[in-house]
Design an enzyme around this catalytic site. Structure first.
Site, short mmCIF file in Angstrom:
data_model
loop_
_atom_site.label_atom_id
_atom_site.label_comp_id
_atom_site.label_asym_id
_atom_site.label_seq_id
_atom_site.Cartn_x
_atom_site.Cartn_y
_atom_site.Cartn_z
CE LYS A 112 -4.32 -1.95 0.83
NZ LYS A 112 -3.74 -3.60 0.76
C1 LIG Z 1 -4.11 -4.60 0.00
C2 LIG Z 1 -3.45 -5.89 -0.04
C3 LIG Z 1 -3.73 -6.63 -1.03
C4 LIG Z 1 -4.87 -6.71 -2.10
O1 LIG Z 1 -4.55 -5.77 -2.95
P1 LIG Z 1 -5.74 -5.15 -3.84
O2 LIG Z 1 -5.04 -4.11 -4.58
O3 LIG Z 1 -6.70 -4.66 -2.86
O4 LIG Z 1 -6.17 -6.11 -4.63
C5 LIG Z 1 -2.79 -7.93 -0.96
N1 LIG Z 1 -1.60 -8.13 -0.04
C6 LIG Z 1 -1.75 -7.29 0.75
C7 LIG Z 1 -0.43 -7.22 1.63
C8 LIG Z 1 -2.31 -6.01 0.87
O5 LIG Z 1 -2.15 -4.98 1.82
#
Ligand SMILES: *Cc1c(COP(=O)(O)O)cnc(C)c1O
Length: 496
Positions: A112
């Protein structure tokens, strides 16, 4: 370049407006009205650059209403010094033609950060471009990763404030520690007695409260959202796919023009959609492999063409993928339908009313030609973490393990042994309890940092400083409120 809404193609606005607004009034999501192209020559050029210069090049194709100076300032602000190295991302080549694209070397150790380090800059610059002088109040309901990444992104950013709500028992111990010890003058963190849905519902109610909005206006404030439907969160993610490909070319792992597969652990469909957009721009990607955990609404959709959220919700070892409504899928469907805004409106009102929709055979054909969907459960996640460590001495977190397992299954099933980028979305130390028990069985006692140290000792993978520092950090935010008290808390925090 203009942006239009997936539910009303007649709306045409600039990037800055789309980023300030977040979502279109009728509920649609903003998408570019055409996609810029990149050629192999462009990629060759990018392969000689560092991450920051690549990001400026690629973002300038989409954010055409930002000046060069503005864009450079945003990108430098986001990616200088806040990541473990200037490369920003890392690629670990495992021996069998798979490349782990590590997106977790930022301040909160999850992918993120790639978007949320940049979003505050894009948002405040967009506000300037559209002449909005209100203080931006960012409200976040989080099940863990988004909250912390948004806090780190917005901390001490001028003319913004951020308030994060999380379910008191619904985040991992490390996630809680990360949030309660958050630094910064403009941040606030609050636990609620309830689950993630309660937090989300309370925050949504505040966003749509007209009386509060009026009052905020008189105080020169307005709410803003950092969630992943904002174009300002999606566009930074396109960069790392192109950048990873350029790295593989620069390292002579592939030849310019070779097509690679991409496999992504998926929840809200933002990350994998960015890969699809990169492909649409001309990046040589073959198959997009979408990996789900036991909440396999997307895997079922890709196989059957039916999206159905009427099903049990599971809490898994990969909580950031525990999602039954993958918001960004709407952008893909808009594209696959030939930009049919009427159809998308219809599908999504069906989802709202009946919890399901079905796409037609033409869209289905396109979907399956681009995507493969698979899933696995928690037992497979643990077995995969163990196997990957034994085979490659490579530690996976619980989300990335889902992707690795689904990719292994894909390869077995199809015989496709094309080189593949597997996206690694979190540091294994962020989910150390699960990783520890996958490797050693048992829970290793009460002290999370003891487990982390043992994992570090056996793997040789250094614990990120950002997590190590938390050992001594003193919590600043200990407030726990009832879910009915979220509005009151916000009023109190903002003094309105
Ligand atoms: C948010 C997240 C995901 C999923 O990503 P999306 O863009 O919502 O599909 C996968 N792994 C981790 C560690 C995340 O924080």
């Amino acid at each position: 370049m203009k942006y239009k809404s997936t539910r009303d193609g007649s709306i045409k606005i600039n990037a800055a407006d789309a980023i300030v607004k977040g979502i279109s009034n009728e509920g649609g999501l903003f998408v570019p009205d055409s996609f810029p192209e990149i050629t192999l020559d462009d990629i060759e050029g990018l392969s000689q650059m560092n991450y920051i210069d690549r990001a400026v090049e690629i973002l300038s194709l989409f954010l055409t209403d930002f000046s060069d100076e503005q864009l450079v300032a945003c990108v430098k602000g986001a990616y200088t010094d806040s990541f473990e190295s200037d490369c920003v991302t890392e690629i670990s080549a495992l021996s069998d033609g798979r490349y782990m694209l590590e997106l977790w070397h930022g301040p909160t150790c999850a992918f993120k950060d790639m978007a949320l380090q940049l979003l505050p800059y894009l948002m405040t610059t967009s506000a300037k471009i559209v002449g909005n002088q209100n203080e931006l109040i960012v409200l976040v309901a989080t099940s863990g990763d988004t909250g912390k990444a948004a806090l780190e992104g917005f901390k001490d950013v001028e003319n913004t404030r951020i308030i994060v709500f999380y379910p008191v028992d619904g985040v991992s111990p490390m996630q809680k520690r990360q949030m309660t010890t958050q630094k910064g003058e403009n941040v606030d963190v609050c636990a609620i007695n309830g689950n993630f849905d309660d937090a989300q519902t309370a925050v949504k109610a505040i966003f749509t409260d007209k009386e509060l909005a009026e009052k905020m206006k008189t105080q020169k404030m307005q709410f803003s959202s950092a969630n992943s439907i904002n174009w300002g969160r999606l566009v930074p993610q396109i960069v790392y796919y192109i950048s990873a490909y350029a790295d593989l070319v620069a390292d002579k792992e592939i030849a310019l023009g070779d097509r690679v597969n991409v496999c992504v652990p998926t929840g809200n469909f933002g990350n994998i959609l960015a890969a699809y957009y990169a492909k649409k721009m001309g990046l040589p990607i073959e198959k997009l492999i979408c990996a789900s955990n036991k909440n396999k609404v997307l895997a079922d959709f890709i196989t059957s063409g039916v999206y159905d959220r009427n099903r049990e919700f599971y809490e898994t070892l990969s909580p950031s993928m525990d999602i039954l409504i993958s918001s960004n899928l709407e952008r893909l469907l808009f594209d696959l339908s030939g930009e049919d805004d009427k159809l998308i409106s219809k599908l999504y009102s069906s989802l709202k009313e009946n919890g399901r929709f079905e796409i037609n055979s033409q869209m289905m054909e396109k979907l399956q030609s681009e995507f493969y969907g698979g899933w696995c459960d928690d037992d497979a996640v643990k077995a995969t973490i163990k196997e990957s460590f034994e085979k490659y001495s490579y530690l996976l977190d619980t989300h990335t393990a889902v992707a690795v397992k689904v990719y292994d299954d894909y390869k077995k099933k199809t015989g496709d042994d094309r080189k593949t980028i597997v996206v690694s979305t979190a540091s294994p130390y962020k989910f150390a309890d699960s990783v520890y028990s996958a490797l050693f069985g048992g829970d290793g006692g009460n002290d999370e940092f003891e487990r982390i140290e043992k994992l570090e000792a056996v793997s040789g993978l250094e614990v990120p400083q950002a997590l190590n520092e938390l050992k001594q950090a003193v919590p600043r935010f200990n407030e726990v409120i009832e879910k009915e008290a979220v509005m009151e808390k916000v009023r109190r925090a903002l003094n309105i």
